[in-house]
Design a protein around this motif. Structure first.
Motif, short mmCIF file in Angstrom:
data_model
loop_
_atom_site.label_atom_id
_atom_site.label_comp_id
_atom_site.label_asym_id
_atom_site.label_seq_id
_atom_site.Cartn_x
_atom_site.Cartn_y
_atom_site.Cartn_z
N SER A 1 -5.07 15.11 9.86
CA SER A 1 -5.94 14.12 10.19
C SER A 1 -5.23 12.63 10.08
N TYR A 2 -5.74 11.93 10.38
CA TYR A 2 -5.20 10.29 10.66
C TYR A 2 -6.52 9.63 9.99
N VAL A 3 -6.28 8.65 9.04
CA VAL A 3 -7.26 7.46 8.53
C VAL A 3 -6.32 6.22 8.76
N ALA A 4 -6.95 5.37 9.52
CA ALA A 4 -6.44 3.90 9.96
C ALA A 4 -6.31 3.19 8.67
N LEU A 5 -5.34 2.45 8.52
CA LEU A 5 -5.17 1.70 7.45
C LEU A 5 -6.23 0.48 7.24
N THR A 6 -6.35 -0.17 8.70
CA THR A 6 -7.35 -0.90 8.71
C THR A 6 -8.83 -0.62 8.61
N ARG A 7 -9.10 0.72 8.76
CA ARG A 7 -10.67 0.90 8.59
C ARG A 7 -11.22 1.45 7.27
N VAL A 8 -10.50 1.15 6.24
CA VAL A 8 -10.66 1.49 5.04
C VAL A 8 -10.25 0.44 4.08
N LYS A 9 -11.00 0.62 2.59
CA LYS A 9 -10.52 -0.61 1.80
C LYS A 9 -9.68 -0.01 0.62
N TYR A 10 -9.13 -0.68 -0.20
CA TYR A 10 -8.15 -0.15 -1.29
C TYR A 10 -8.41 -1.06 -2.84
N ASP A 11 -7.95 0.03 -3.83
CA ASP A 11 -8.24 -0.79 -5.20
C ASP A 11 -7.09 -1.41 -5.93
N LEU B 1 1.00 -1.18 0.05
CA LEU B 1 0.13 0.08 0.13
C LEU B 1 0.89 1.35 -0.04
N ILE B 2 2.16 1.20 0.28
CA ILE B 2 3.07 2.15 0.69
C ILE B 2 4.10 2.27 -0.45
N ASN B 3 4.05 3.45 -1.05
CA ASN B 3 5.24 3.46 -2.20
C ASN B 3 6.63 4.04 -1.52
N GLU B 4 7.49 3.96 -2.79
CA GLU B 4 8.85 4.49 -2.14
C GLU B 4 9.02 5.68 -1.35
N LYS B 5 8.01 6.64 -1.66
CA LYS B 5 8.11 7.99 -0.92
C LYS B 5 7.20 7.75 0.33
N GLY B 6 6.63 6.66 0.77
CA GLY B 6 6.07 6.61 2.22
C GLY B 6 4.51 7.01 1.99
N ARG B 7 4.11 7.27 0.68
CA ARG B 7 2.66 7.71 0.48
C ARG B 7 1.87 6.50 0.04
N ASN B 8 0.41 6.91 0.09
CA ASN B 8 -0.45 5.65 -0.38
C ASN B 8 -0.38 5.64 -1.80
N LYS B 9 -0.15 4.08 -2.26
CA LYS B 9 -0.16 3.84 -3.53
C LYS B 9 -1.48 3.89 -4.38
N THR B 10 -2.50 3.49 -3.68
CA THR B 10 -3.73 3.38 -4.39
C THR B 10 -4.82 4.28 -3.91
N SER C 1 -1.36 11.06 0.95
CA SER C 1 -1.08 10.78 2.32
C SER C 1 -0.01 10.25 2.60
N LYS C 2 0.54 10.43 3.80
CA LYS C 2 2.06 9.76 4.26
C LYS C 2 1.55 8.72 5.21
N HIS C 3 2.25 7.56 5.22
CA HIS C 3 2.28 6.47 6.03
C HIS C 3 2.96 6.99 7.47
N LYS C 4 2.02 6.81 8.55
CA LYS C 4 2.77 7.07 10.01
C LYS C 4 2.38 5.92 10.77
N SER C 5 3.28 5.43 11.66
CA SER C 5 3.34 4.33 12.64
C SER C 5 3.07 5.11 13.84
N ILE C 6 1.78 5.35 14.36
CA ILE C 6 1.60 6.00 15.56
C ILE C 6 0.38 5.03 16.30
N GLU C 7 0.25 5.14 17.63
CA GLU C 7 -0.77 4.44 18.27
C GLU C 7 -1.79 5.49 18.86
N PHE C 8 -2.92 4.90 18.50
CA PHE C 8 -4.19 5.63 18.63
C PHE C 8 -5.46 5.11 18.96
N SER C 9 -6.20 5.00 20.25
CA SER C 9 -7.69 4.19 20.32
C SER C 9 -8.57 4.97 19.65
#
Length: 167
Positions: free
Chosen positions: A157-167, A47-56, A73-81
């Motif tokens: 803003s932060y969108v959880a990778l597991t709360r959405v789907k991809y093409d 899902l993440i390209n070489e620049k750390g952004r969403n591929k799809t 958008s950029k991928h970020k590894s952070i913890e949030f409930s």
């Protein structure tokens, strides 16, 4: 012919299901509609390209609404409930007073997010009122969420990778 009311109403009760059966059917339909366990999340490396952004493209899990375009958008590894997506509002009646009190939502910890620097980058996202210092994000079309959160202090803003789907 009998004019007894009990006999006259008996055939109606056979053809009309009872209220408790309707509630049970409604609950099963709601649970099935809110079951996202069949959504497959691709490995995040795909899902993440070489620049750390969403591929799809990023889409809502419930409807065909597009949330984000590729590379915005950029991928970020952070913890949030975040409150889990498949729960109903929980209330409890206080003993003695009869007042209704809302209970806290059940939450799950998410660790991977798409960071969106500008709210105008989104294609279709709605924002809740501020709750505990944050606004939750939801699909603007079907209102499914929360799919992420907005931090008013950082304006990110932060969108959880597991709360959405991809093409």
């Amino acid at each position: 012919m009998s004019t007894d009311p009990a006999t006259a109403s008996a055939p109606e009760s056979k053809t009309n299901p009872s209220t408790s059966e309707n509630k049970s059917d409604d609950k099963q339909i709601e649970e099935k509609r809110l079951d996202f366990s069949n959504i497959e999340i691709p490995p995040k490396e795909t899902l993440i390209n070489e620049k750390g952004r969403n591929k799809t493209n990023v889409f809502c899990v419930r409807c065909p609404s597009k949330i984000l375009n590729p590379r915005v958008s950029k991928h970020k590894s952070i913890e949030f409930s975040l409150p889990i997506m498949k729960q109903r509002r929980r209330t409890e009646i206080k003993e003695g007073s009869g007042e209704v009190e809302e209970q806290d939502a059940v939450k799950e910890t998410c660790n991977d997010f798409w960071q969106v620097d500008d709210i105008y980058t989104f294609e279709n996202v709605g924002f809740t009122n501020t709750i505990s210092g944050f606004k939750y994000l939801a699909c603007a079309d079907c209102e499914m969420g929360p799919i992420g959160y907005y931090d008013p202090d950082s304006k990110l803003s932060y969108v959880a990778l597991t709360r959405v789907k991809y093409d």
